[in-house]
Each structure stands twice: as C-alpha cells, then as structure tokens.
Design an enzyme around this catalytic site. Structure first.
Site, mmCIF file in Angstrom:
data_model
loop_
_atom_site.group_PDB
_atom_site.id
_atom_site.type_symbol
_atom_site.label_atom_id
_atom_site.label_comp_id
_atom_site.label_asym_id
_atom_site.label_seq_id
_atom_site.Cartn_x
_atom_site.Cartn_y
_atom_site.Cartn_z
ATOM 1 N N LYS A 1 6.281 24.049 62.950
ATOM 2 C CA LYS A 1 6.381 25.203 61.413
ATOM 3 C C LYS A 1 5.985 23.387 61.035
ATOM 4 O O LYS A 1 5.542 24.345 60.141
ATOM 5 C CB LYS A 1 7.631 25.716 60.967
ATOM 6 C CG LYS A 1 7.845 27.534 61.832
ATOM 7 C CD LYS A 1 6.946 28.011 61.565
ATOM 8 C CE LYS A 1 7.583 29.639 61.968
ATOM 9 N NZ LYS A 1 6.086 30.936 62.088
ATOM 10 N N TYR B 1 11.163 24.269 67.101
ATOM 11 C CA TYR B 1 10.844 25.591 66.280
ATOM 12 C C TYR B 1 10.671 24.860 64.710
ATOM 13 O O TYR B 1 9.550 24.902 64.195
ATOM 14 C CB TYR B 1 11.582 26.896 65.734
ATOM 15 C CG TYR B 1 11.168 27.482 64.325
ATOM 16 C CD1 TYR B 1 11.032 28.881 65.581
ATOM 17 C CD2 TYR B 1 12.320 27.618 63.663
ATOM 18 C CE1 TYR B 1 9.948 30.428 64.070
ATOM 19 C CE2 TYR B 1 11.589 28.884 62.761
ATOM 20 C CZ TYR B 1 10.816 29.789 63.110
ATOM 21 O OH TYR B 1 10.507 30.320 61.953
HETATM 22 N N1 NAD Z 1 13.078 36.130 60.205
HETATM 23 C C1 NAD Z 1 13.027 35.259 59.565
HETATM 24 O O1 NAD Z 1 14.389 35.097 59.201
HETATM 25 C C2 NAD Z 1 12.039 34.758 59.476
HETATM 26 C C3 NAD Z 1 12.478 33.073 58.671
HETATM 27 C C4 NAD Z 1 10.876 32.334 58.754
HETATM 28 C C5 NAD Z 1 10.333 32.423 59.998
HETATM 29 N N2 NAD Z 1 10.228 33.790 60.131
HETATM 30 C C6 NAD Z 1 8.807 33.795 61.143
HETATM 31 O O2 NAD Z 1 8.421 34.950 60.134
HETATM 32 C C7 NAD Z 1 7.186 35.199 61.418
HETATM 33 C C8 NAD Z 1 7.547 36.742 62.257
HETATM 34 O O3 NAD Z 1 9.095 36.765 62.409
HETATM 35 P P1 NAD Z 1 9.981 38.145 62.774
HETATM 36 O O4 NAD Z 1 11.310 37.982 62.281
HETATM 37 O O5 NAD Z 1 9.451 39.205 62.377
HETATM 38 O O6 NAD Z 1 10.371 38.074 64.043
HETATM 39 P P2 NAD Z 1 9.487 39.875 64.969
HETATM 40 O O7 NAD Z 1 10.241 38.375 66.294
HETATM 41 O O8 NAD Z 1 10.580 40.229 65.198
HETATM 42 O O9 NAD Z 1 8.489 39.410 65.955
HETATM 43 C C9 NAD Z 1 7.248 38.806 66.539
HETATM 44 C C10 NAD Z 1 6.125 39.586 65.858
HETATM 45 O O10 NAD Z 1 5.385 38.536 67.058
HETATM 46 C C11 NAD Z 1 4.762 39.412 68.869
HETATM 47 N N3 NAD Z 1 4.488 37.693 69.475
HETATM 48 C C12 NAD Z 1 5.735 36.616 69.713
HETATM 49 N N4 NAD Z 1 4.949 35.799 70.579
HETATM 50 C C13 NAD Z 1 3.564 36.278 70.282
HETATM 51 C C14 NAD Z 1 2.028 36.188 70.913
HETATM 52 N N5 NAD Z 1 2.063 35.090 71.968
HETATM 53 N N6 NAD Z 1 1.174 36.709 70.890
HETATM 54 C C15 NAD Z 1 1.021 37.856 70.241
HETATM 55 N N7 NAD Z 1 2.209 38.263 69.548
HETATM 56 C C16 NAD Z 1 3.134 37.642 69.430
HETATM 57 C C17 NAD Z 1 6.184 39.424 69.153
HETATM 58 O O11 NAD Z 1 5.938 40.608 69.818
HETATM 59 C C18 NAD Z 1 6.420 40.484 67.798
HETATM 60 O O12 NAD Z 1 5.925 41.433 67.558
HETATM 61 C C19 NAD Z 1 7.471 34.573 62.684
HETATM 62 O O13 NAD Z 1 6.092 33.123 62.841
HETATM 63 C C20 NAD Z 1 8.614 33.667 62.692
HETATM 64 O O14 NAD Z 1 9.123 32.505 62.851
HETATM 65 C C21 NAD Z 1 10.651 34.304 60.255
#
Ligand code: NAD
Length: 254
Positions: free
Chosen positions: A166, A162
């Site tokens: 990133k 991961y």
């Molecule tokens: N939640 C956190 O604390 C956090 C922190 C830093 C970065 N992020 C980043 O923010 C973004 C969103 O995270 P989140 O917490 O909302 O995650 P989440 O798991 O709630 O949502 C992710 C979405 O992406 C979709 N997805 C996954 N694989 C896919 C694919 N191959 N094609 C199309 N869609 C796909 C999933 O179905 C889901 O709806 C991600 O890139 C994550 O790495 C999240």
C-alpha cells in the site's frame, strides 16, 4: 442528472465489499461499469444492481496480477463501451504474519495483487485515457483512483507485505499523476482506515476495540464512506485534484 453521466468505469475486485459499493455508487452517478473480479460469476450481484439503476454493466473475470489477463480485460471494455474514463484499482488481499516468519510466497502474493495489479491496470488504461477527446478536440483524459490504506502511511505490525504494497501504491499514485497529468489523466488514492468488511470481520474483539480507541469519530467506516470519496475523485468536482492521497479514516491519523 448524475455527475458521471456518459462516463465508463472499470472497478477491480468489485464482486463484493468496498469494490462492489464503489461500482454501485459510480453507476448511481450515471456511469456504465465493467465489474472485474477473479471470477465473472461472482460479479452477478454487483451487475444486477447496476442494471436496476438503468446503467450498463459487464462482468469480467480477471486476475489483476496477470498482465495478459489485464490487457485482455481492458480490450474487452473498450470493445464493449468504446472508451474508458475511470479506473478504480480496488482488488486487494492480505496474508498477515510477523516479518521474521513471513514466507516468500506470502510476500509475493500480496505485492503481486495489490501493487503489481495496480501498475498493470494503470499501464493498460493509460493510452485509451490519453486518447479521450471532446467533440471540440479538448483533452478529456480520465481519472484513476487507487485504493491504498491507512497502514500504508503509518505501518502496522504483522503486515510487512500489505503495508509495503500500500505504501508502494501511494508512491505509484504520485508518479502516475506526474506522468499523465499533461494529458489530463488524473490519479489519486483513497486511504481507508478501519472499514467494516469481510477483511476486518475476522479480527478479534480486543483488536477491534484497540482500533476504535484511536478513531475520533467513534465508529468504524463503511464501504459507502469510501465509495462517496471515490465518486467525488472520479467526477468533475475533482477536476483540479491529482497526485493526492485522501484519508477516509474517521480522523485516525492526520
Ligand atoms: N476493509 C478494510 O478495512 C480496508 C481498509 C483499508 C484498505 N482496504 C482496501 O480496500 C480494498 C477492498 O477491500 P475489501 O475489504 O472490500 O476486501 P474484500 O476481500 O471484501 O474484497 C476484495 C475483492 O478483490 C477480489 N480480488 C482479490 N484478488 C484478486 C485478483 N488477483 N484479481 C482480481 N480480483 C481480486 C476478491 O475476489 C474480492 O472480491 C482492498 O484493496 C483493501 O486492501 C480495506
């Protein structure tokens, strides 16, 4: 009038979580939105609220890691909306484990969605965005926003795949900005810190407390904290900002 009136946006991973909030925020600012996720049926809630806001939305099922599906998705958005102004590469997954025991499959899966997916969508929208012209022939370009992560900057034990994905997104953001800048296509990344979401809900309480101790603002972030920054980068107030990584992390790291 919203700052994104007349604009069209693609948001990946927009069925839930941060991506859903971003889609709603862009629509609230006036954009029509292509709501993209693995399955179009999962996007119904996101689409419904965008329509309540009086904007157009389409749900598209697409695996961001599959170049044929990504190209077909971008074509469909062009056919539906006529142009693409904003792309938010938000879809992301985790498959955590210590490096020493990490399988090839878990490495590939995370790199393919988080990094390759961001590349594939960026490549697919580049030409349409470069072709966006104003009535006076001016270069309107577009805005690409990649969702990175605080751990892509600082590293994190248990997340070799991961963090590498990133970190790669951060470098890709800077390169995209350099390659497309002359056509007024901007590319920036938002690096969220610890955001309350399904991705972080599953962490044990002691891990959450350890994170909280590192956050000067003494609260976890919300999806809306990220969406507000994305909407700013998408819009005219960020006209002279490209190639930047904006940390939205409550002060966790500088
Ligand atoms: N939640 C956190 O604390 C956090 C922190 C830093 C970065 N992020 C980043 O923010 C973004 C969103 O995270 P989140 O917490 O909302 O995650 P989440 O798991 O709630 O949502 C992710 C979405 O992406 C979709 N997805 C996954 N694989 C896919 C694919 N191959 N094609 C199309 N869609 C796909 C999933 O179905 C889901 O709806 C991600 O890139 C994550 O790495 C999240």
């Amino acid at each position: 009038m919203g700052k994104l009136e007349g604009k069209t946006a693609i948001v990946t991973g927009a069925a839930r979580g941060i991506g859903q909030q971003i889609a709603w925020k862009l629509a609230a600012e006036g954009a029509d939105v292509a709501v993209c996720d693995l399955n179009d049926e999962w996007c119904a809630e996101t689409v419904g609220k965008i329509e309540e806001l009086g904007r157009k939305a389409i749900a598209i099922g697409v695996n961001v890691a599959d170049s044929g599906e990504v190209d077909a998705c971008v074509k469909k958005v062009q056919e539906t909306f006529g142009k693409i102004d904003i792309l938010v590469n938000n879809a992301g997954i985790t498959k955590d484990g210590l490096l020493i025991r990490m399988s090839d499959e878990d490495w590939d899966a995370v790199l393919n969605v988080n990094l390759k997916g961001t590349f594939l969508f960026t490549r697919a929208v580049s030409r349409p965005m470069m072709r966006n012209k104003g009535a006076d022939g001016s270069q309107l370009g577009g805005s690409i926003i990649n969702i990175a992560s605080v751990v892509g900057i600082m590293g994190n034990a248990g997340q070799a795949n991961y963090t590498a994905s990133k970190g790669g997104v951060i470098a890709l953001t800077k390169t995209t900005a350099k390659e497309l800048g002359s056509r007024n296509v901007r590319c920036n990344a938002v690096a969220p810190g610890f955001i309350q979401s399904k991705m972080t809900d599953v962490l044990p309480d002691d891990v959450k407390k350890a994170y909280m101790d590192t956050i000067p603002l003494k609260r976890f972030g919300t999806a809306d904290d990220i969406a507000k920054c994305v909407a700013f980068l998408a819009g005219p107030d960020a006209d002279y900002i490209t190639g930047q990584i904006i940390s939205v992390n409550g002060g966790m790291i500088g």
